[in-house]
Motif scaffolding. Structure first.
Motif, PDB file in Angstrom:
ATOM      1  N   GLY A 321      -0.659  -2.311  12.186  1.00  0.00           N
ATOM      2  CA  GLY A 321       0.701  -2.219  11.670  1.00  0.00           C
ATOM      3  C   GLY A 321       1.429  -3.535  11.560  1.00  0.00           C
ATOM      4  O   GLY A 321       2.503  -3.602  10.959  1.00  0.00           O
ATOM      5  N   GLN A 322       0.862  -4.599  12.123  1.00  0.00           N
ATOM      6  CA  GLN A 322       1.527  -5.902  12.044  1.00  0.00           C
ATOM      7  C   GLN A 322       1.446  -6.504  10.647  1.00  0.00           C
ATOM      8  O   GLN A 322       2.158  -7.438  10.318  1.00  0.00           O
ATOM      9  N   GLY A 323       0.537  -5.931   9.827  1.00  0.00           N
ATOM     10  CA  GLY A 323       0.444  -6.382   8.438  1.00  0.00           C
ATOM     11  C   GLY A 323      -0.542  -7.517   8.252  1.00  0.00           C
ATOM     12  O   GLY A 323      -0.655  -8.406   9.107  1.00  0.00           O
ATOM     13  N   GLN A 324      -1.298  -7.458   7.147  1.00  0.00           N
ATOM     14  CA  GLN A 324      -2.269  -8.493   6.805  1.00  0.00           C
ATOM     15  C   GLN A 324      -2.035  -8.908   5.360  1.00  0.00           C
ATOM     16  O   GLN A 324      -1.614  -8.099   4.534  1.00  0.00           O
ATOM     17  N   GLY A 390      13.394   4.215   6.253  1.00  0.00           N
ATOM     18  CA  GLY A 390      13.524   2.768   6.264  1.00  0.00           C
ATOM     19  C   GLY A 390      12.776   2.054   7.365  1.00  0.00           C
ATOM     20  O   GLY A 390      12.879   0.823   7.502  1.00  0.00           O
ATOM     21  N   ALA A 391      11.995   2.776   8.166  1.00  0.00           N
ATOM     22  CA  ALA A 391      11.231   2.137   9.238  1.00  0.00           C
ATOM     23  C   ALA A 391      10.125   1.271   8.646  1.00  0.00           C
ATOM     24  O   ALA A 391       9.500   1.630   7.651  1.00  0.00           O
ATOM     25  N   SER A 392       9.879   0.150   9.268  1.00  0.00           N
ATOM     26  CA  SER A 392       8.819  -0.751   8.800  1.00  0.00           C
ATOM     27  C   SER A 392       7.453  -0.217   9.218  1.00  0.00           C
ATOM     28  O   SER A 392       7.339   0.650  10.101  1.00  0.00           O
ATOM     29  N   LEU A 393       6.401  -0.739   8.599  1.00  0.00           N
ATOM     30  CA  LEU A 393       5.040  -0.346   8.968  1.00  0.00           C
ATOM     31  C   LEU A 393       4.769  -0.654  10.435  1.00  0.00           C
ATOM     32  O   LEU A 393       4.152   0.156  11.145  1.00  0.00           O
ATOM     33  N   ALA A 394       5.237  -1.790  10.926  1.00  0.00           N
ATOM     34  CA  ALA A 394       5.009  -2.163  12.325  1.00  0.00           C
ATOM     35  C   ALA A 394       5.642  -1.150  13.274  1.00  0.00           C
ATOM     36  O   ALA A 394       5.033  -0.745  14.269  1.00  0.00           O
ATOM     37  N   THR A 395       6.853  -0.713  12.956  1.00  0.00           N
ATOM     38  CA  THR A 395       7.548   0.265  13.807  1.00  0.00           C
ATOM     39  C   THR A 395       6.846   1.617  13.783  1.00  0.00           C
ATOM     40  O   THR A 395       6.626   2.239  14.831  1.00  0.00           O
ATOM     41  N   VAL A 396       6.486   2.062  12.594  1.00  0.00           N
ATOM     42  CA  VAL A 396       5.803   3.347  12.463  1.00  0.00           C
ATOM     43  C   VAL A 396       4.467   3.315  13.201  1.00  0.00           C
ATOM     44  O   VAL A 396       4.089   4.279  13.875  1.00  0.00           O
ATOM     45  N   ALA A 397       3.739   2.208  13.108  1.00  0.00           N
ATOM     46  CA  ALA A 397       2.439   2.097  13.764  1.00  0.00           C
ATOM     47  C   ALA A 397       2.572   2.210  15.281  1.00  0.00           C
ATOM     48  O   ALA A 397       1.752   2.865  15.946  1.00  0.00           O
ATOM     49  N   VAL A 398       3.589   1.584  15.848  1.00  0.00           N
ATOM     50  CA  VAL A 398       3.803   1.664  17.302  1.00  0.00           C
ATOM     51  C   VAL A 398       4.095   3.110  17.718  1.00  0.00           C
ATOM     52  O   VAL A 398       3.539   3.616  18.704  1.00  0.00           O
ATOM     53  N   ILE A 399       4.955   3.770  16.974  1.00  0.00           N
ATOM     54  CA  ILE A 399       5.308   5.168  17.290  1.00  0.00           C
ATOM     55  C   ILE A 399       4.078   6.056  17.213  1.00  0.00           C
ATOM     56  O   ILE A 399       3.801   6.854  18.122  1.00  0.00           O
ATOM     57  N   MET A 400       3.301   5.929  16.135  1.00  0.00           N
ATOM     58  CA  MET A 400       2.142   6.788  15.947  1.00  0.00           C
ATOM     59  C   MET A 400       1.019   6.474  16.932  1.00  0.00           C
ATOM     60  O   MET A 400       0.233   7.350  17.288  1.00  0.00           O
TER      61      MET A 400
END
Length: 425
Positions: A321-324, A390-400
């Motif tokens: 989720g941190q993005g590449q 509006g949640a970012s990918l990084a935020t969603v990844a942590v939650i999931m």
């Protein structure tokens, strides 16, 4: 492990591969569907989750029926349901009709997951049972790898409907293979003693190269009953709850990646075939993780090995989720995530086969998978709404990713529940 046992387990691996592709077919088709019908991520999340909801019903209803009438007829029924559902999906002209067809397909997939898990456990010898079940689960990413590679080629020339046409044809091809090469399990015939059980057992024993028997074995009185209610009797209640919770929580994390990777990669600016390739790499990592997990079961306690896989898998989802910035980096991150998250999934399948006795193995597995699949549907839908909010990918990844952590905690308590059950015996 004789020749027939190896053939039966191999066929179940291929059936699981078919399941893997059928489930992921909607993910491969998602970018094309979103573009053609102009739907947002929230609506797409609902479509992506529909076969998961069907799998809940299929696992709960058909898994229990498999404990009553047999593994083989249920597998054949599930193949028919899946083939029809995939063929109908290719004809869909609206979100509503596609969703209903995916739900119908999910019924067959759910029943197949529960029944093949029981079949593999019952065709394997005790020494290699955990390995055989984990190998069976490698079929899931195998189907996504092979099917996904073919679909990526199809999508370069045809629209998203070609994904479902291919899936329907492959599913239908497995019906005669199952009919001729997968006899009913001896464990089930000994347990339920249907009409002609002795003759069927001896026929299978002959095919296995073993001596025939003159009478059916005497089974334990506690195993004479079957059905969902057996899972909630005192000796099984805690085990059922903890296994179901663990599967529910982790599968939400796992399906967040599987269902959303293609769409997320397309949104990053890559084309649909490239997005499909990232999902293929996720499954390549998943297959490698499952294979290594199976080998390690010979030396490491199964439950502890699953817990380790779950915790590392959670960290890998957060890292993804941190993005590449490049397709290569995306593929590598997806492969690492697939390695550990899928190792956790196959480990849970092995724990289900190990923890439930023969009389409720398919029903118990079906119950845990069925209720657990609600976690997959919830995870898919929740991620969609988080993105829209509006949640970012990084935020969603942590939650999931927290689902895998919850699963690890549940399996920690499962050790105490299993110990208590053995002491009661």
């Amino acid at each position: 492990m004789g020749r027939l046992q190896i053939v039966a387990v191999t066929l179940c691996i291929l059936l699981f591969a078919l399941d893997g592709f059928d489930v992921l077919s909607i993910s491969f088709a998602a970018p094309g569907i979103a573009e053609e019908w102009a739907i947002d991520r929230a609506a797409l999340g609902l479509v992506l989750s529909m076969e998961l909801l069907g799998m809940i019903a299929g696992s709960l209803l058909l898994g229990d029926i498999a404990d009553r009438i047999g593994r083989r007829p249920l597998i054949l029924l599930c193949l028919v349901l899946m083939a029809i559902g995939m063929a109908l999906a290719a004809t869909a002209e609206s979100i509503a009709t596609l969703s209903s067809y995916r739900f119908f397909t999910g019924l067959g997939i759910g029943g197949m997951l529960a029944t093949t898990n029981a079949m593999v456990a019952e065709y394997s010898n005790k020494k290699h049972r955990s390995l055989a079940v984990t190998l069976m689960a490698t079929g899931y990413p195998l189907g996504a790898i092979v099917g996904g590679s073919i679909v990526s080629v199809l999508l370069a020339s045809y629209d998203w409907r070609s994904v479902f046409v291919f899936g329907a044809l492959m599913t239908a091809a497995f019906i005669p293979l199952t009919w001729f090469f997968l006899p009913e399990s001896i464990a089930f015939l000994c347990q339920k003693k249907p009409a002609g059980a002795l003759q069927r057992i001896n026929k299978t024993l002959q095919r296995m190269g073993h001596a025939t028997v003159s009478a059916l074995p005497v089974t334990e009185t506690q195993s004479d009953s079957s059905g969902i209610r057996e899972l909630f009797k005192p000796k099984m209640l805690r085990i059922t709850v903890l296994l179901t919770l663990a599967y529910f929580a982790h599968i939400g994390t796992f399906y967040f990646i599987i269902k959303w990777v293609p769409k997320l990669v397309v949104d990053m600016g890559f084309d649909a075939p490239s997005a499909g390739s990232v999902l293929v790499w996720f499954n390549i990592g998943g297959m490698a993780g499952a294979l290594l997990f199976g080998l390690f079961t010979h030396w490491v306690d199964l439950r502890r090995l699953v817990i380790i896989s779950l915790l590392i898998g959670s960290a890998s989802v957060i890292a993804f989720g941190q993005g590449q910035s490049s397709l290569v980096q995306l593929s590598l991150a997806a492969a690492i995530g697939g390695f550990f998250t899928n190792a956790g999934v196959v480990g849970l399948y092995a724990l289900l086969a190990q923890s439930y006795p023969t009389n409720v193995r398919a029903g118990g597995t079906g119950f845990s998978i069925g209720i657990g699949r609600a976690g997959a549907a919830l995870g898919t839908i929740l991620a969609g709404f988080l993105f829209v909010a509006g949640a970012s990918l990084a935020t969603v990844a942590v939650i999931m990713a927290m689902g895998s952590v919850v699963a690890a905690i549940a399996l920690t308590f499962l050790g105490y529940a299993m110990k208590s059950r053995l002491e009661d015996k």
